[in-house]
Design a protein around this motif. Structure first.
Motif, PDB file in Angstrom:
ATOM      1  N   GLU A 250      36.061  -8.951  22.990  1.00 29.29           N
ATOM      2  CA  GLU A 250      35.126  -9.646  23.876  1.00 29.29           C
ATOM      3  C   GLU A 250      35.866 -10.321  25.028  1.00 29.29           C
ATOM      4  O   GLU A 250      35.675 -11.507  25.302  1.00 29.29           O
ATOM      5  N   ASP A 251      36.750  -9.542  25.689  1.00 24.05           N
ATOM      6  CA  ASP A 251      37.513 -10.134  26.798  1.00 24.05           C
ATOM      7  C   ASP A 251      36.593 -10.547  27.949  1.00 24.05           C
ATOM      8  O   ASP A 251      36.855 -11.500  28.669  1.00 24.05           O
ATOM      9  N   LYS A 252      35.455  -9.823  28.121  1.00 22.98           N
ATOM     10  CA  LYS A 252      34.519 -10.188  29.206  1.00 22.98           C
ATOM     11  C   LYS A 252      33.898 -11.544  28.929  1.00 22.98           C
ATOM     12  O   LYS A 252      33.687 -12.345  29.842  1.00 22.98           O
TER      13      LYS A 252
ATOM     14  N   SER B 266      34.407 -15.047  31.135  1.00 18.54           N
ATOM     15  CA  SER B 266      33.266 -15.688  31.812  1.00 18.54           C
ATOM     16  C   SER B 266      33.087 -17.145  31.397  1.00 18.54           C
ATOM     17  O   SER B 266      32.365 -17.888  32.041  1.00 18.54           O
ATOM     18  N   LEU B 267      33.752 -17.574  30.333  1.00 21.03           N
ATOM     19  CA  LEU B 267      33.561 -18.958  29.871  1.00 21.03           C
ATOM     20  C   LEU B 267      34.330 -19.934  30.765  1.00 21.03           C
ATOM     21  O   LEU B 267      35.469 -19.666  31.141  1.00 21.03           O
ATOM     22  N   VAL B 268      33.673 -21.028  31.094  1.00 19.07           N
ATOM     23  CA  VAL B 268      34.314 -22.049  31.940  1.00 19.07           C
ATOM     24  C   VAL B 268      34.832 -23.150  31.006  1.00 19.07           C
ATOM     25  O   VAL B 268      34.053 -23.918  30.448  1.00 19.07           O
ATOM     26  N   VAL B 269      36.136 -23.185  30.854  1.00 23.70           N
ATOM     27  CA  VAL B 269      36.741 -24.100  29.888  1.00 23.70           C
ATOM     28  C   VAL B 269      36.904 -25.485  30.505  1.00 23.70           C
ATOM     29  O   VAL B 269      37.444 -25.633  31.596  1.00 23.70           O
ATOM     30  N   THR B 270      36.378 -26.500  29.809  1.00 22.36           N
ATOM     31  CA  THR B 270      36.530 -27.873  30.327  1.00 22.36           C
ATOM     32  C   THR B 270      37.464 -28.696  29.445  1.00 22.36           C
ATOM     33  O   THR B 270      37.786 -29.833  29.756  1.00 22.36           O
ATOM     34  N   GLY B 271      37.871 -28.132  28.315  1.00 19.69           N
ATOM     35  CA  GLY B 271      38.817 -28.832  27.435  1.00 19.69           C
ATOM     36  C   GLY B 271      39.420 -27.833  26.468  1.00 19.69           C
ATOM     37  O   GLY B 271      38.794 -26.839  26.112  1.00 19.69           O
ATOM     38  N   GLY B 272      40.659 -28.055  26.070  1.00 18.13           N
ATOM     39  CA  GLY B 272      41.320 -27.120  25.179  1.00 18.13           C
ATOM     40  C   GLY B 272      41.726 -25.857  25.904  1.00 18.13           C
ATOM     41  O   GLY B 272      41.889 -25.864  27.123  1.00 18.13           O
TER      42      GLY B 272
ATOM     43  N   LEU C 174      41.680 -21.156  25.709  1.00 21.62           N
ATOM     44  CA  LEU C 174      41.254 -19.913  25.053  1.00 21.62           C
ATOM     45  C   LEU C 174      42.429 -18.951  24.893  1.00 21.62           C
ATOM     46  O   LEU C 174      42.230 -17.780  24.610  1.00 21.62           O
ATOM     47  N   LYS C 175      43.636 -19.467  25.092  1.00 17.90           N
ATOM     48  CA  LYS C 175      44.814 -18.592  25.067  1.00 17.90           C
ATOM     49  C   LYS C 175      45.042 -18.001  23.673  1.00 17.90           C
ATOM     50  O   LYS C 175      45.397 -16.847  23.523  1.00 17.90           O
TER      51      LYS C 175
END
Lengths: 239, 442
Positions: free
Chosen positions: B126-128, B132-138, B140-141
């Protein structure tokens, strides 16, 4: 043969509640190739008669014939076509189209016709006219870049470009100084002789009528005198 | 003759530069406004569609449910033979396939809890979604942790949890048992709740374990297509293969109540009408169906834009009419001269109309150029710092998509209104009597 014929022509203008009888039963004929003048003071009906001959106005009564055809009863489209094919105009205030240069102003009436003339032929003919009126150095000038005399020369070339049978000039020298006016008349006379075009011009200056073949003198909308000077001059020349 | 008309008209337009500039400028402004509205709304719709598809995991969504003996409905696709055959038949149009499970558990942190939709996804496929997620904390690496959870920021705030902390998930299994799982919050993401998407994401395998499904079971099969435009056609093909009736469009359900409308549009069964069935009952939904209400709202915005555009045009038309009346008076003698030399009335009229056409076309072109420039400049600016806008943007940037059809329609409208505005002055000019025009003192 008469190229222009006016028979008992009347023209009445309505100005508010007043009726002005500008032309009162005028009749005359002008032969093909004549260099004719209509003379009279202001308000004598000179311009009205030229407008009637030029088919930009219609008489209230009487008959105007151009090349044997009566203009009354013709539609606006027919009159416009007749003007384009038969008549050329020179105006007192030149009336050149300001957005066009000398060449384009002269060319303009040709573009309104439906007959297609080869471009080379058109270019040669316009160049010839420009040469004749002495404006070869001003071909690309706009009207506002020319003197009054030069503008009137452009107007003469423009009037002749469609090779009309008749050129009407309404006081062509009125806005010019006397020397320039004289040269304009001489140019018109020269073109009349070279192209055998009938020229009719109106003027209030009696001193310049000596140049003309046929003089029609008006006063208050009626002809007071009509003189054929060409015949007199030819007779003098023969004797 | 058209050449003469064009030449004279062009020069006439040029001879009054300031006046022409102002008129064309007013037209250009109108064209700019409507094209910008169309372009912006078009771009927003496209971006929402793309972002929706990333968040939901595809362009076509196929879910299944089973009716168990004891009257329970279980949402899962266990026997997917029929579905895989349909998938094979449409293989050429499909770019990627994702499988998802979902649940509506309570999330618990300390003494606080919140209900939240949770998707079980295969993060490796699910790379798409991750993009598309806008990370505001933490971060996704690292999404390899089996028990990770990605949480909407608003939910995290309600729970008072931060990235790196552990929360509990309490849920019911498909057979009605209560179960609890432990999750580590790896990232907080911008919430899209106001646009209908507010979901937390966890690993599908772990979620399946918690809800009592097999490790490889799934509740929804989502398809990314090679061409998003094919979504409806592919949806139709899958419905035919899986025996799902065609859904109704938004316009067709206007008179229905909400429950009935949802049933008609998305194939949900009304609670009062549930009857036992054999095997898997499928639902096939496309991104276009989901986007229909958004597009309806955008179309309303476009209609408002068109109304503003027409008002601007009418105001400009009045200006054009008045200007052409003035031009007619200014050029009375010129018109008389042209008529004397044999210009027919129709040609005089056409010269005026051509001027209006040139002004309108010039204005429209200038408006389009201004739009192009504005779109280019605004498209270069990054809006990454405004998380609330991300759902409308393409990777943090505004995009403009004005369709050729819209541009053609607006340009035609401008040209038609320009011609209409000049028509009556042009007709009056053509009717001028040559003798009156020649004797004019102007």
């Amino acid at each position: 043969m008469a190229i222009i014929e006016l028979a008992d022509v009347h023209k009445i203008y309505t100005l508010g509640k007043t009726e002005v009888h500008a032309v009162k039963g005028v009749s005359f004929e002008i032969a093909s190739g004549e260099f004719a003048s209509i003379i009279g003071p202001s308000g004598s009906g000179k311009s009205t008669i030229l407008n009637l001959i030029g088919c930009i106005d219609q008489p209230n009564s009487g008959v105007v014939r151009i090349n044997g055809t009566a203009t009354s009863g013709m539609s606006d489209r027919q009159l416009t076509t007749l003007r384009h094919q038969t008549l050329g105009f020179i105006f007192q205030s030149f009336n050149l189209i300001p957005v066009l240069n000398v060449y384009e102003n002269i060319e303009f009436p040709l573009l309104l016709g439906k007959t297609s003339v080869p471009k080379g032929e058109v270019r040669d003919w316009i160049s010839y006219l420009i040469e004749q009126v002495g404006l070869h150095d001003h071909i690309h000038h706009r009207p506002n870049e020319l003197s009054g005399g030069q503008r009137q020369r452009v107007a003469i070339a423009r009037a002749l470009v469609t090779r009309p049978a008749i050129v009407l000039a309404d006081e062509p020298t009125a806005n010019l100084d006397s020397k320039t006016g004289q040269s304009i008349l001489e140019l018109m006379k020269k073109m009349n002789a070279e192209l055998n075009t009938t020229f009719i011009f109106s003027t209030h200056d009696s001193s310049i009528v000596g140049l003309t073949d046929h003089v029609i003198r008006l006063l208050d909308g009626t002809i007071v005198e009509e003189v054929y000077q060409k015949a007199d001059r030819d007779t003098e020349a023969m004797s | 003759m058209i050449g003469v008309i064009l030449k004279i008209s062009a020069r006439n337009v040029w001879r009054q530069k300031k006046r022409s500039f102002l008129l064309a400028g007013a037209i250009a402004f109108g064209m700019f406004v409507i094209t910008a509205i169309n372009g912006l709304t078009g771009g927003v719709v496209d971006n929402i569609r793309v972002n929706f598809s990333h968040a939901l995991g595809g362009h076509v969504f196929i879910s299944g449910s089973e009716y168990l003996d004891r009257g329970t409905i279980v949402y899962r696709i266990a026997d997917d033979e029929k579905l895989l055959t349909a998938l094979q038949q449409n293989g050429e149009s499909i770019a990627a396939v994702t499988r998802r499970s979902q649940a509506m558990p309570s999330l618990i942190f300390g003494s606080r809890q919140a209900m939240q939709l949770v998707y079980g996804v295969d993060f490796q496929q699910e790379d798409k979604l991750l993009g598309s997620l806008v990370v505001t904390g933490g971060s996704l690496k690292d999404v390899t942790n089996e028990q990770l959870i990605i949480l909407p920021r608003s939910v995290a705030e309600r729970l008072g949890v931060e990235a790196g902390e552990t929360i509990l998930m309490r849920l019911d299994t498909v057979t009605g048992q209560r179960n609890v799982g432990e999750f580590v919050v790896v990232a907080l993401i911008e919430d899209q709740e106001r646009y209908g998407i507010s979901a937390a994401y966890v690993n599908r395998g772990y979620l399946n374990t918690l809800v009592g499904l097999g490790l490889e079971d799934y509740q929804a099969l989502n398809l990314f297509l090679t061409d998003m435009e094919q979504a409806d056609a592919l949806g139709q093909s899958f419905r035919a293969a899986l025996g799902v009736p065609e859904p109704k469009r938004l316009a067709e359900v206007q008179d229905m109540d909400d429950e009935e409308a949802m049933a008609a549009m998305f194939g949900f069964t009304r609670a009062s009408e549930v009857e036992p069935w054999e095997g898997i009952k499928y639902q096939v939904t496309t991104i276009n169906q989901i986007m229909e209400p958004v597009e309806a709202a955008v179309n309303a915005l476009k209609t408002i834009g068109l109304a503003i555009f027409i008002i601007l045009l009418v105001i400009t038309m009045v200006g054009i009419t008045n200007t052409f009346r003035m031009i007619m008076i200014e050029r009375t003698k010129e018109i008389g001269t042209m008529r004397a030399f044999g210009m027919q009335r129709g040609v005089v009229r056409n010269v005026f109309l051509m001027e209006a056409l040139l002004l309108s076309a010039g204005g429209a072109l200038a408006g389009l150029i201004a739009y192009g420039l504005a779109a280019f400049i605004l498209g270069r600016i990054s809006w990454d710092t405004v998380p609330a806008m991300q759902f409308f943007l393409d990777q943090g940037r505004i995009t403009f998509t004005a369709s050729f059809r819209e541009i053609t329609f607006n340009t035609s409208l401008i040209l038609a209104m320009g011609l209409l505005a000049a028509y009556f002055p042009a007709k009056a000019a053509a009717k001028l009597s040559p003798v009156k025009a020649m004797s004019s003192n102007l």
